[in-house]
Design an enzyme around this catalytic site. Structure first.
Site, mmCIF file in Angstrom:
data_model
loop_
_atom_site.group_PDB
_atom_site.id
_atom_site.type_symbol
_atom_site.label_atom_id
_atom_site.label_comp_id
_atom_site.label_asym_id
_atom_site.label_seq_id
_atom_site.Cartn_x
_atom_site.Cartn_y
_atom_site.Cartn_z
ATOM 1 N N LYS A 1 51.427 -21.279 57.181
ATOM 2 C CA LYS A 1 51.641 -22.729 57.282
ATOM 3 C C LYS A 1 50.394 -23.476 56.849
ATOM 4 O O LYS A 1 50.471 -24.512 56.178
ATOM 5 C CB LYS A 1 51.997 -23.112 58.731
ATOM 6 C CG LYS A 1 53.275 -22.452 59.224
ATOM 7 C CD LYS A 1 53.434 -22.559 60.736
ATOM 8 C CE LYS A 1 54.506 -21.596 61.214
ATOM 9 N NZ LYS A 1 54.530 -21.440 62.671
ATOM 10 N N LYS B 1 42.798 -11.809 69.304
ATOM 11 C CA LYS B 1 42.742 -12.904 68.322
ATOM 12 C C LYS B 1 41.331 -13.486 68.226
ATOM 13 O O LYS B 1 41.036 -14.301 67.354
ATOM 14 C CB LYS B 1 43.757 -13.999 68.677
ATOM 15 C CG LYS B 1 45.213 -13.509 68.625
ATOM 16 C CD LYS B 1 46.168 -14.631 69.009
ATOM 17 C CE LYS B 1 47.604 -14.162 69.206
ATOM 18 N NZ LYS B 1 48.378 -14.113 67.943
ATOM 19 N N LYS C 1 46.604 -20.831 68.361
ATOM 20 C CA LYS C 1 47.499 -19.692 68.568
ATOM 21 C C LYS C 1 47.357 -19.292 70.019
ATOM 22 O O LYS C 1 46.467 -19.805 70.713
ATOM 23 C CB LYS C 1 47.126 -18.536 67.642
ATOM 24 C CG LYS C 1 45.615 -18.224 67.577
ATOM 25 C CD LYS C 1 45.279 -17.140 66.565
ATOM 26 C CE LYS C 1 45.144 -17.634 65.154
ATOM 27 N NZ LYS C 1 46.007 -17.001 64.190
ATOM 28 N N ARG C 2 48.238 -18.415 70.500
ATOM 29 C CA ARG C 2 48.079 -17.949 71.869
ATOM 30 C C ARG C 2 46.665 -17.414 72.072
ATOM 31 O O ARG C 2 46.077 -16.836 71.154
ATOM 32 C CB ARG C 2 49.120 -16.858 72.172
ATOM 33 C CG ARG C 2 50.532 -17.393 72.294
ATOM 34 C CD ARG C 2 50.642 -18.403 73.424
ATOM 35 N NE ARG C 2 50.526 -17.745 74.713
ATOM 36 C CZ ARG C 2 51.538 -17.549 75.547
ATOM 37 N NH1 ARG C 2 52.749 -17.982 75.245
ATOM 38 N NH2 ARG C 2 51.356 -16.945 76.704
ATOM 39 N N HIS D 1 57.266 -5.982 66.039
ATOM 40 C CA HIS D 1 56.317 -7.078 65.818
ATOM 41 C C HIS D 1 54.905 -6.766 66.284
ATOM 42 O O HIS D 1 54.026 -7.626 66.186
ATOM 43 C CB HIS D 1 56.761 -8.344 66.562
ATOM 44 C CG HIS D 1 58.007 -8.956 66.030
ATOM 45 N ND1 HIS D 1 58.000 -9.957 65.088
ATOM 46 C CD2 HIS D 1 59.301 -8.713 66.309
ATOM 47 C CE1 HIS D 1 59.249 -10.312 64.821
ATOM 48 N NE2 HIS D 1 60.061 -9.566 65.550
ATOM 49 N N THR E 1 51.805 -16.030 61.373
ATOM 50 C CA THR E 1 52.642 -16.876 60.529
ATOM 51 C C THR E 1 52.014 -18.246 60.350
ATOM 52 O O THR E 1 52.276 -18.928 59.361
ATOM 53 C CB THR E 1 54.059 -17.031 61.128
ATOM 54 O OG1 THR E 1 53.935 -17.211 62.539
ATOM 55 C CG2 THR E 1 54.918 -15.824 60.844
HETATM 56 O O1 73E Z 1 51.453 -11.153 64.581
HETATM 57 C C1 73E Z 1 52.483 -11.803 65.287
HETATM 58 C C2 73E Z 1 53.677 -11.986 64.365
HETATM 59 O O2 73E Z 1 53.360 -12.849 63.307
HETATM 60 C C3 73E Z 1 52.887 -10.983 66.494
HETATM 61 O O3 73E Z 1 51.796 -10.871 67.378
HETATM 62 C C4 73E Z 1 54.051 -11.637 67.200
HETATM 63 O O4 73E Z 1 55.143 -11.734 66.258
HETATM 64 C C5 73E Z 1 54.849 -12.551 65.141
HETATM 65 C C6 73E Z 1 56.104 -12.632 64.278
HETATM 66 O O5 73E Z 1 56.380 -11.427 63.665
HETATM 67 C C7 73E Z 1 54.486 -10.890 68.400
HETATM 68 N N1 73E Z 1 54.869 -11.427 69.571
HETATM 69 C C8 73E Z 1 55.196 -10.417 70.369
HETATM 70 N N2 73E Z 1 55.013 -9.295 69.729
HETATM 71 N N3 73E Z 1 54.562 -9.588 68.495
HETATM 72 C C9 73E Z 1 55.673 -10.528 71.737
HETATM 73 C C10 73E Z 1 55.675 -9.415 72.564
HETATM 74 C C11 73E Z 1 56.141 -9.521 73.847
HETATM 75 C C12 73E Z 1 56.608 -10.722 74.336
HETATM 76 C C13 73E Z 1 56.603 -11.832 73.520
HETATM 77 C C14 73E Z 1 56.137 -11.737 72.218
#
Ligand code: 73E
Length: 836
Positions: free
Chosen positions: A680, A571, A565-566, A373, A676
Site C-alpha cells: 500500500k 516486527k 502494524k501490530r 500465513h 501487505t
Molecule cells: O505477514 C503477514 C501477512 O501479510 C502475516 O503475519 C499475517 O498474514 C498476512 C496476510 O497474509 C498473519 N496473521 C496471522 N498469521 N499470519 C494470524 C495468526 C493468528 C491469529 C490471527 C492472525
C-alpha cells in the site's frame, strides 16, 4: 397470475427504476425517504450521523438489486462458486468504497450538497467495522473486493462479532483496551436473514449402529446453539456483479428452556441463553499467536458448521450427484482457523449423506484448499485431543481415522522411518496429546499456498518439508496483494486523479498493469510538481489529524517516517525507537548550526499490542516516553518529532499511508510471511526501508533495489547468528547502541522500567530477533535515507517509479492466480436487467 414470470420481473424492474434513478432528485428522494420512514427522524433536524445512515440505506437499496440479480443468475446457471472461510474480515468503512465501486460518488456528493450535507463529513460518521486483527483479516477484505471486481462468483463466510478488535487508548503512555461495540448505532449495510438459521451441536456423544451391513455413526446429545446469517453485499468495481459476505451470529436454540423454567430454575435457563450468545460476542485480539481457549474453538466450529451446511444446501438446490460437488464449490481456508470445516464436511458426507470413506475423502480433498500465513511457532494452531473429544467427539474420531489412513500410507512408503511418521502425524504425542491443525489442513486440501515467494519457499523447506517431499505439487505460492480501489483511489483521491489525468483514462483502477505508463512521467517537471503538491496536501491533512487527536503540532516540511502494524517483537518496532533515540542523542551533541543541516523527521509509530503481550506493551510505553521528552525539547524543536499514533485501524491507515514518505518494514528476515501494508505504501509513492523479508523481496525485484533502502541479515544467515548470540559469542554491543541503552536505563525518558528487562536481555545476547545484530546496518540505511531525501529530485523519481512498478501487488493479480491454479473458477459477468 396476470403476468408470466419474465413479464412480471420486467414490470417490477420498471417500477424500481422510478425509485432508483441516478439523477439528483431520485437520490435525494431515496435518502429523505429513509430519514423519515426507516429512521423515523424529523426532516427539520437530522444529524450528520442520521444523514450518513439514511444515505447508507439508500445505497444498500441499490446494491440489493444487483446483489439479488447476481445470486439469481448464479443459481439458475448453476455456476461454480468460491467460498472464502475466514475468522476475520477487516473491512474498514464501506460508504466511500461502495460509492466508488458503483460509480455514484459524484452523483451522491452533489445530491447531498444540494440539501446541505458534505459527503466527506458523512464518510467520517461511519464506524470502522474491525472484525479482524491485522494483515490476515485485511487480506480477506481485499480479496472480497477483487473477487467481485473480477466477476468471480464468490462468497465470504465469517463471524458477526458483537465486539471487533478493541479500541486502543493511551493513558500515561500505556495501552488500555476499550471494547468496540461497533453495532451500537445499527449497521445499515447488513441484511438480517432470520430464515437462514442452522442448529449447531456441541458436546454429546457418538452412537454406532449398523445399516445394510455397514457400520455407521451418529453424533447425539449435547447442546444446540443456533447460527443466524447476516449478509453484506460486496459490489465490484465497474461491474453490475455483486457478491456476498455472510457472517454468523449465535443465538439460543429456544428463547427459554421450558423444562428448567417449569422446575423453577428460571435463572439458569436465562444463563443458557446467554452462553449461546456469548459464542460470537468477541473477536480474539491476538495477531500471530494462538489463544488456546475453549471459546475460540467453539467459535471456529460454530462458524464452520453453519458455513458448510449453507454451502451444501446451496449445492443441493441444483445438483443431485455428490461427485459434482468439486465442480460447483471451492472452499478456501484462511489459515488453519477454519480447519474444522473440513472435518465437519467429512462428517456430513459420511454420517448424514451416507457416502463411503473413499468417495467422501475424494470430494473433500478436491474442493478444499488452505493458505498458510505464518511460520511463527506460537501462531501454529494445536488443540488438545482432550478438548476436541469433549466438545466435538465425532470430529475427534474422524481426525483419528484420517490420521490412521495417512500413517498407513507413510509407513508403506518409508518403512521404519518413525521419525518421519512422528513429524507428519496430525497428532503430536505426549502427555497432553495435541491435534496439529496445519497437518490436518494439508492432508484435507488439494492445494496449500504460502503468501509470498520467500515465505512459500520457507514452508516448503522447513515447517512443511516432509509434506513437500510427499506431495511435491501441493504447496505453491500466491503472493498477497491489496486492492487499488481502497488503497489508491479512495485513500488518495488526488493522486488517483493525477494518475488518471496522466494516463488519460481511469481504467488503471480496474487494471493496475496500466499504471506502468506512469514511468514516462518520472522526470516530467510539471507532473513531478503536482506529485509533490499532492504529498504535501496529504501531509497537511495528517498533521491536522495529529493535532486534533494528540494536540501535537508536527511540521509539514519534515520527512514523514511511518511504521504502522501490530506491535510484535519480530516486527522490531523496538529497533525503530532505539534508532530514534540514537538520532535524538546525536542531535543533542550538535551545535544549533549543525542541527539545522539535519533532515527534519517526524517519526510515527502506530499499532495495537495483544492485551496479554507484555513485551509489546512495554514497547508502546517506550515510544510514548521518548515522544514526551523529544517533542518537548527546545533544542530539538521541529527537527525531530516522535508520535505514537493511537488506535491504528483501517481508516487511520487511509490517512497515514498517503501522507508517508518513508515506511518501515523491518522484521527479522524469515519472520514476516508477506506483509501487505508495504504494498500500500509503495502504491502511494512512499519509499521503503526494510529487510529482505516477506513480500519486500518481490517489491525490490519490481521497483529495483536502488529504489529501496534494504539492510540487515538475510534469511539464510539468521539461524547461525542467533545460535552465536545465544551461545554468548556475540560481538560487544556497539558504542552507539550502548549509549542508547544507557540513556534508557538511566531515566532519560522517565520511568520506563517496564522495558528494562528487554534491554538487559539484549545486552546479554538473548536477542532472538537480532535487533543488536542488525542495528548497524539499519543506521547505515537510515543515513542513506537522509542523503537521498536531500536530493528531492531523486527522491521523487524513486517515488514515482515505485508507483509505476507496483502493479504486481494488486489483489486482482493474486485472485486471478488463485482462480487459475487453485479454484478453477471462471469469471461470470452477469447481464444488467436492462440488457436482458
Ligand atoms: O505477514 C503477514 C501477512 O501479510 C502475516 O503475519 C499475517 O498474514 C498476512 C496476510 O497474509 C498473519 N496473521 C496471522 N498469521 N499470519 C494470524 C495468526 C493468528 C491469529 C490471527 C492472525
Amino acid at each position: 397470475f396476470i403476468y408470466h414470470n419474465e413479464d412480471k420481473a420486467k414490470k417490477i424492474w420498471e417500477l424500481m427504476q422510478t425509485y432508483q434513478g441516478v439523477d439528483q432528485k431520485s437520490i435525494q428522494r431515496s435518502i429523505v425517504n429513509h430519514v423519515e420512514y426507516t429512521l423515523a427522524m424529523t426532516r427539520f433536524n437530522f444529524s450528520d450521523f442520521g444523514c450518513y445512515q439514511a444515505t447508507a440505506f439508500s445505497m444498500r437499496d441499490r446494491l440489493l438489486e444487483s446483489w439479488n440479480d447476481t445470486n439469481q443468475y448464479f443459481t439458475t446457471h448453476n455456476v461454480k462458486r468460491v467460498y472464502y472461510l475466514s475468522l476475520e474480515f477487516l473491512l474498514g468503512r464501506l460508504m466511500q468504497n461502495t460509492l466508488n465501486n458503483i460509480n455514484m460518488e459524484k452523483n451522491y456528493r452533489e445530491a447531498l450538497l444540494d440539501i446541505g450535507y458534505d459527503l466527506e463529513r458523512l464518510y467520517d460518521e461511519e464506524v470502522d467495522p474491525a472484525l479482524g486483527n491485522g494483515g490476515l483479516g485485511r487480506l480477506a477484505a481485499c480479496f472480497l473486493d477483487s473477487l467481485a471486481t473480477l466477476e468471480v462468483p464468490a462468497w465470504g463466510y465469517g463471524i458477526r462479532y458483537d465486539y471487533g478488535i478493541f479500541k486502543q487508548v493511551i493513558r500515561d503512555g500505556y495501552q488500555c483496551e476499550v471494547p468496540d461495540f461497533w453495532l451500537s448505532g445499527g449497521n445499515p449495510w447488513e441484511i438480517e436473514r432470520p430464515e437462514v438459521v442452522y442448529p449447531i451441536r456441541f458436546y454429546g456423544y457418538t452412537e454406532k449402529y449398523e445399516e445394510n451391513g455397514v457400520e455407521r455413526a451418529q453424533w447425539k446429545g449435547g447442546e444446540i446453539v443456533m447460527a443466524k446469517a447476516y449478509d453484506t453485499p460486496v459490489p465490484g468495481y465497474n461491474t453490475f456483479n455483486c457478491n456476498n459476505l455472510r457472517l454468523w451470529k449465535s443465538l439460543p436454540a429456544q428463547e427459554f428452556d421450558f423444562q428448567s423454567f417449569n422446575k423453577g430454575d428460571y435463572l439458569s435457563s436465562v444463563e443458557m441463553k446467554q452462553r449461546a450468545e456469548y459464542i460470537t460476542s468477541v473477536l480474539y485480539p491476538n495477531d500471530n499467536s494462538q489463544e488456546g481457549k475453549e471459546l475460540r474453538l467453539k467459535q471456529q466450529y460454530f462458524f464452520c458448521s453453519a458455513t458448510v451446511r449453507d454451502v451444501i444446501r446451496r449445492f443441493k438446490k441444483n445438483n443431485s450427484d455428490w461427485k459434482d460437488f468439486p465442480k460447483k464449490a471451492a472452499l478456501q481456508l484462511n489459515d488453519t482457523h477454519p480447519a474444522i470445516a473440513a472435518v465437519e464436511f467429512l462428517r456430513i458426507l459420511i454420517d448424514e449423506e451416507k457416502l463411503d470413506w473413499g468417495e467422501a475423502w475424494k470430494i473433500l480433498h478436491s474442493s478444499f484448499s488452505y493458505t498458510n500465513h505464518t511460520v511463527l511457532p506460537e501462531a501454529l494452531e494445536t488443540w488438545s485431543v482432550g478438548l476436541i473429544s469433549h466438545l466435538l467427539p465425532r470430529h475427534m474420531e474422524l481426525i483419528f481415522l484420517i490420521n490412521h489412513y495417512f500413517m498407513e500410507d507413510i509407513a508403506k512408503k518409508y518403512p521404519g522411518d518413525y521419525q518421519r511418521m512422528e513429524e507428519m502425524s496430525i497428532i503430536a504425542e505426549g502427555d497432553d496429546k495435541q491435534v496439529r491443525m496445519a497437518n490436518l489442513c494439508i492432508l484435507c486440501s488439494h492445494k496449500v499456498n504460502g503468501v509470498a515467494e520467500l515465505h512459500t519457499k520457507l514452508i516448503q523447506e522447513t515447517i512443511f518439508k516432509r509434506f513437500h517431499e510427499y506431495f511435491p505439487n501441493k504447496i505453491e505460492n500466491k503472493t498477497n496483494g491489496v486492492t487499488p480501489r481502497r488503497w489508491i483511489h479512495c485513500a488518495n483521491p488526488k493522486l488517483s486523479d493525477l494518475i488518471t489525468e496522466a494516463l488519460e483514462d481511469s481504467e488503471w483502477i480496474g487494471e493496475l498493469e496500466r499504471i506502468e505508463y506512469l514511468e514516462n512521467f518520472a522526470e516530467d517537471e510539471e507532473f513531478v510538481q503536482k506529485w509533490i503538491d499532492i504529498k504535501k496536501q496529504n501531509k497537511e491533512k495528517l498533521a491536522a489529524k495529529v493535532k486534533e487527536v494528540l494536540g501535537i503540532k508536527i511540521p509539514v516540511n519534515a520527512l514523514y517516517d511511518v511504521q504502522i502494524k501490530r506491535i510484535h517483537e519480530y516486527k522490531r518496532q523496538l529497533m525503530n525507537i532505539l534508532y530514534v533515540i540514537h538520532r535524538y542523542l546525536t542531535l543533542k551533541d550538535m551545535t544549533p548550526g549543525e542541527r539545522e543541516k539535519v533532515v527534519p523527521r517526524v517519526v510515527i509509530i502506530g499499532g495495537k499490542a495483544a492485551p496479554g503481550y507484555h513485551n509489546a506493551k512495554a514497547i508502546i510505553k517506550l515510544v510514548n516516553a521518548v515522544g514526551d521528552i523529544v517533542n518537548n525539547d527546545k533544542d530539538i524543536g521541529d527537527i525531530l518529532k516522535v508520535i505514537f499514533y493511537p488506535n491504528y485501524c483501517v481508516s487511520a491507515a487511509q490517512t497515514l499511508i498517503p501522507a508517508s514518505e518513508l515506511s518501515q518494514h523491518i522484521s527479522t528476515a524469515g519472520m514476516e510471511a508477506s506483509g501487505t501494508s508495504n504494498m500500500k505504501f509503495v502504491m502511494n509513492g512512499c519509499l521503503i526501508i526494510g529487510t529482505m523479508d516477506g513480500a519486500n523481496v518481490e517489491i525490490s525485484e519490481e521497483v529495483g533495489e536502488d529504489n529501496m533502502f534494504i539492510f540487515g541479515a538475510r534469511v539464510h544467515e539468521v539461524d547461525d547468528i542467533r545460535h552465536r548470540l545465544f551461545a554468548g559469542e556475540h560481538n560487544p554491543i556497539g558504542k552507539r547502541l550502548q549509549r542508547v541503552f544507557d540513556a534508557i536505563l538511566s531515566g532519560t525518558f522517565g520511568d520506563v522500567s517496564i522495558i528494562h528487562p528487554i534491554i538487559h536481555s539484549l545486552m546479554d545476547g538473548k536477542d532472538y530477533y537480532l535487533v543488536t545484530e542488525d542495528f548497524d546496518s539499519y543506521v547505515k540505511a537510515q543515513n542513506k535515507v537522509d542523503d537521498t531525501y536531500r536530493d528531492q529530485k531523486k527522491w521523487n523519481m524513486m517515488s514515482i517509479l515505485g508507483v509505476s512498478r507496483s502493479a504486481k501487488f494488486s489483489s486482482d493479480r493474486t485472485i486471478e492466480e488463485y482462480c487459475d491454479s487453485i479454484w478453477k473458477v471462471d469469471r461470470i459477468p452477469i447481464p444488467t436487467p436492462s440488457d436482458s
